[in-house]
Scaffold this motif. Structure first.
Motif, PDB file in Angstrom:
ATOM      1  N   ASP A 118       0.729  -1.152  -0.104  1.00 31.00           N
ATOM      2  CA  ASP A 118       0.079  -0.365  -0.245  1.00 31.00           C
ATOM      3  C   ASP A 118       0.610   1.392   0.077  1.00 31.00           C
ATOM      4  OD1 ASP A 118      -2.202  -1.257  -0.089  1.00 31.00           O
ATOM      5  OD2 ASP A 118      -2.439  -1.341   2.309  1.00 31.00           O
ATOM      6  N   LEU A 119       2.149   0.755   0.385  1.00 30.59           N
ATOM      7  CA  LEU A 119       3.523   2.566   0.680  1.00 30.59           C
ATOM      8  C   LEU A 119       3.095   2.571  -0.272  1.00 30.59           C
ATOM      9  CD1 LEU A 119       4.005   4.489   1.966  1.00 30.59           C
ATOM     10  CD2 LEU A 119       5.997   2.607   2.953  1.00 30.59           C
ATOM     11  N   GLU A 120       3.546   1.544  -1.614  1.00 30.99           N
ATOM     12  CA  GLU A 120       4.052   1.944  -2.646  1.00 30.99           C
ATOM     13  C   GLU A 120       3.340   2.607  -3.665  1.00 30.99           C
ATOM     14  OE1 GLU A 120       7.206  -0.412  -5.634  1.00 30.99           O
ATOM     15  OE2 GLU A 120       6.555  -1.927  -3.825  1.00 30.99           O
ATOM     16  N   ARG A 121       2.207   2.187  -3.054  1.00 32.41           N
ATOM     17  CA  ARG A 121       0.917   2.070  -4.434  1.00 32.41           C
ATOM     18  C   ARG A 121       0.781   4.233  -4.116  1.00 32.41           C
ATOM     19  NH1 ARG A 121      -2.866  -2.974  -3.851  1.00 32.41           N
ATOM     20  NH2 ARG A 121      -1.616  -4.006  -5.437  1.00 32.41           N
ATOM     21  N   THR A 122       0.592   4.057  -2.779  1.00 30.90           N
ATOM     22  CA  THR A 122       0.665   5.663  -2.128  1.00 30.90           C
ATOM     23  C   THR A 122       1.836   6.042  -2.864  1.00 30.90           C
ATOM     24  OG1 THR A 122      -0.471   4.500  -0.028  1.00 30.90           O
ATOM     25  CG2 THR A 122      -0.195   7.198  -0.292  1.00 30.90           C
ATOM     26  N   ILE A 125       7.236  11.818   2.069  1.00 35.60           N
ATOM     27  CA  ILE A 125       7.544  11.083   3.392  1.00 35.60           C
ATOM     28  C   ILE A 125       6.800  11.250   4.195  1.00 35.60           C
ATOM     29  CG2 ILE A 125       8.787  12.323   5.056  1.00 35.60           C
ATOM     30  CD1 ILE A 125      10.817  14.147   3.304  1.00 35.60           C
ATOM     31  N   ARG A 126       5.474  11.701   5.018  1.00 36.22           N
ATOM     32  CA  ARG A 126       4.213  11.754   5.000  1.00 36.22           C
ATOM     33  C   ARG A 126       3.870  10.184   4.768  1.00 36.22           C
ATOM     34  NH1 ARG A 126      -0.648  15.650   5.649  1.00 36.22           N
ATOM     35  NH2 ARG A 126      -2.030  14.650   7.245  1.00 36.22           N
ATOM     36  N   ALA A 127       3.768  10.135   3.472  1.00 35.79           N
ATOM     37  CA  ALA A 127       3.496   8.550   3.665  1.00 35.79           C
ATOM     38  C   ALA A 127       4.078   7.155   3.934  1.00 35.79           C
ATOM     39  CB  ALA A 127       3.119   8.198   2.007  1.00 35.79           C
ATOM     40  N   VAL A 128       5.874   7.851   4.133  1.00 34.13           N
ATOM     41  CA  VAL A 128       6.742   7.017   4.554  1.00 34.13           C
ATOM     42  C   VAL A 128       6.153   6.473   6.122  1.00 34.13           C
ATOM     43  CG1 VAL A 128       8.826   6.260   5.225  1.00 34.13           C
ATOM     44  CG2 VAL A 128       7.984   6.868   3.118  1.00 34.13           C
TER      45      VAL A 128
END
Length: 476
Positions: A150-154, A173-176
């Protein structure tokens, strides 16, 4: 006394014990944690996996034999309270026979970070004390893999929707941070000209200490090989520190000022296998990344690096186009474009025909143009040969009856496959220079008194106009 033959009873008891041992062996051999509950929710029996889970986890699954499982759910606190209420309600329904099976996934915090469990509660059909069987399985690895996917897609969505490099950095940065539960992250870009890493962007949770930490980071500069960021930039490999003061893999002299007592995870941002920057994340708890995590961060670094390089190239192209437009405006009065048939497709700013629509016309179709047939024939032959041309001069009869003089320059344009697609060029208004030259020639041919003040003034005006015209040509 009396004697009785109890062989059958003893054999039966031995068979039951053997069956119990067999069942216990099977239960202990299962990877999932199993607990057997009675009608009140008390734990009658647990297997080895359950005991191991209870020792490693302090939460709503931390219940041993003789304990009431419902009480453990009801006493769940903080983030586990909602899960505890849901599980207690499901367990009561299974014990009461209102449902045969209840499943629920929940997460809880632990000293090693967040862990996820899949809980399954099923009813029993026997009339003995056992009323429910609870199965608890640690699904943390699967959940982390799902979160990483999901993180990679985000990240890809963030980059697709970002308009600027700054907004892309902050959103990535926020997504990670939100995916991994980290406090903050920063990006240090590599200044190729001087060979140093400079702070370029950040994001952090709304906390005073984190905000102060990010403010102090804005002036940080790392040389390759210095600090965690510098080491990652030099090696091109991720680096993590679980404990900033006690980690034995990293010497104290190698620790960058940004780590402090917290853990850190730093990985390179690359473009075409070249490091262009470094992402550094800080948090009190940093798990040692597995292969899947390292694979995802490499992918994130590559996608982000490619986006930043494209943004940099686009910004450089915009600056170049801006300079080109400025130089074009300074060097000419207008510019024009033609298609493959030498018909105007565009004429911008300062066109001598004013507001008239000249699109679709050729130079020789333009109204009120003064030029001999021989001059037109020569110009057409140059165009047919796809030659560049300079200082092609012509005159136009203006609406007030005056004659205006103009000079154009043009070059052929070819598409990517080398096929001729038209001409483009610039134009200059040389009316003042031409009129001055005509006036000067007329004054030389006329019989006038050279001492006449009016004549002397006319010569000065003509020479000044001629000089300005020459300056226009030099500028062009």
């Amino acid at each position: 006394g009396i004697t009785r033959d109890v062989t059958a009873r003893k054999l039966s008891e031995a068979a039951v014990q053997e069956s119990n041992r067999y069942a216990r062996t099977i239960l202990d051999g299962l990877g999932a944690a199993i607990a057997v509950l009675d009608h009140a929710g008390f734990v009658l029996s647990v297997n080895q996996a359950w005991r191991a889970l209870a020792m490693s986890h302090s939460g709503i699954a931390d219940v041993g034999c003789g304990s009431n499982y419902l009480v453990g759910f009801d006493n769940a606190c903080s983030d586990e309270h909602v899960d505890g209420m849901a599980l207690a309600a499901g367990l009561r329904q299974v014990i009461a026979g209102e449902r045969a099976l209840f499943r629920h996934d929940y997460a809880c915090d632990s000293p090693s970070g967040w862990r996820w469990f899949a809980l399954s509660i099923s009813g029993t059909a026997s009339d003995d004390a056992a009323r429910a069987i609870v199965s608890c399985e640690d699904i943390s690895e699967r959940k982390r893999a799902e979160l990483l996917l999901d993180l990679e897609r985000t990240v890809l969505r963030c980059l697709a929707g970002a308009g600027t490099a700054g907004s892309a950095l902050q959103s990535v940065i926020r997504a990670v941070c939100e995916s991994q539960g980290w406090n903050c992250g920063r990006y240090f870009s590599l200044d190729q000209a001087v060979g140093v890493l400079r702070f370029s962007g950040s994001w952090g949770v709304p906390d005073a200490a984190v905000e102060q930490f990010l403010d102090k980071s804005r002036g940080l500069i790392f040389h390759p090989g210095t600090g965690l960021a510098g080491r990652v930039c030099q090696s091109g490999q991720p680096l993590w520190v679980i404990d900033g003061t006690r980690n034995v893999r990293v010497s104290s002299t190698a620790l960058a000022p940004e780590t402090g007592d917290e853990g850190a995870f730093v990985f390179p941002v690359t473009s075409a296998d070249t490091t262009v920057g470094v992402l550094a994340f800080s948090n009190p708890v940093i798990r040692e990344p597995d292969d899947r995590t390292l694979q995802v961060v490499r992918s994130i670094g590559s996608h982000l690096g490619g986006f930043l390089q494209r943004q940099q190239a686009m910004a450089s192209l915009r600056r170049s186009e801006s300079r080109f437009r400025a130089l074009t405006d300074l060097a000419s009065d207008w510019h024009w474009e033609q298609d493959g048939d030498c018909r105007f497709t565009q004429s911008i700013a300062g066109c001598p025909f004013g507001d008239a629509d000249i699109r679709g016309m050729t130079h020789w179709d333009l109204p009120n143009v003064v030029l001999s047939e021989a001059q037109w024939a020569e110009h057409k032959s140059h165009l047919a040969a796809r030659w560049s041309f300079l200082d092609f001069e012509f005159a136009i009869i203006q609406p007030d009856g005056q004659t205006g003089y103009y000079s154009i320059c043009g070059e052929p344009v070819y598409d990517e496959s080398g096929v001729f697609s038209g001409y483009h060029g610039t134009g200059l208004d040389i009316t003042r220079r031409k009129r001055a030259a005509i006036a000067l020639r007329g004054s030389e041919d006329a019989e006038v008194d050279p001492d006449d003040p009016a004549f002397a003034n006319a010569v000065r005006v003509a020479r000044r106009a001629s000089a300005e015209g020459i300056a226009d040509q030099v500028r062009k």
